[in-house]
Design an enzyme around this catalytic site. Sequence first.
Site, short mmCIF file in Angstrom:
data_model
loop_
_atom_site.label_atom_id
_atom_site.label_comp_id
_atom_site.label_asym_id
_atom_site.label_seq_id
_atom_site.Cartn_x
_atom_site.Cartn_y
_atom_site.Cartn_z
N GLU A 53 4.19 -1.40 -7.48
CA GLU A 53 3.25 -1.19 -6.37
C GLU A 53 2.92 0.28 -6.23
O GLU A 53 1.77 0.65 -5.98
CB GLU A 53 3.84 -1.70 -5.06
N GLU A 99 4.46 -2.05 7.90
CA GLU A 99 4.74 -1.75 9.30
C GLU A 99 4.58 -0.24 9.56
O GLU A 99 4.03 0.16 10.59
CB GLU A 99 6.16 -2.18 9.68
N LYS A 145 -2.16 -7.26 3.30
CA LYS A 145 -1.71 -6.94 1.94
C LYS A 145 -1.93 -8.20 1.09
O LYS A 145 -0.99 -8.94 0.79
CB LYS A 145 -0.25 -6.52 1.97
#
Length: 119
Positions: free
Chosen positions: A21, A73, A98
């Site tokens: 990622e 978050e 996401k």
Amino acid sequence: MDRVTLRGLRARGHHGVFERERAEGQTFVVDLVLYLDTRPAASGDDLTRTAHYGIVAEEVTAIIAGEPVDLIETLAQRIADQCLKHDAVEEVEVTVHKPDAPITVPFDDVTVTIHRTRA
């Protein structure tokens, strides 16, 4: 409170806990609801007395594309903090999507929604 809503702000970011990622990045989508009193702006037809949503959109996409974080978050909190820097904004609701989260089962989306008020 009145609301100014922005939906579907998109940018590529490198957020996440996995190396892939961070290295490859992915698209994140943000929805915002800015809570404010629009009467002062409306009474004088004065942009300076409201939240300039074009500027807010640019700020939010810059945060998405900016410094990576592990959690969405944390990304949502950074966005909320930036929105609350605008004098007219009293509260904000931020939803971070996401859609390409690394989940091993079929899914449509992953979201985190937070609601923050001026402290």
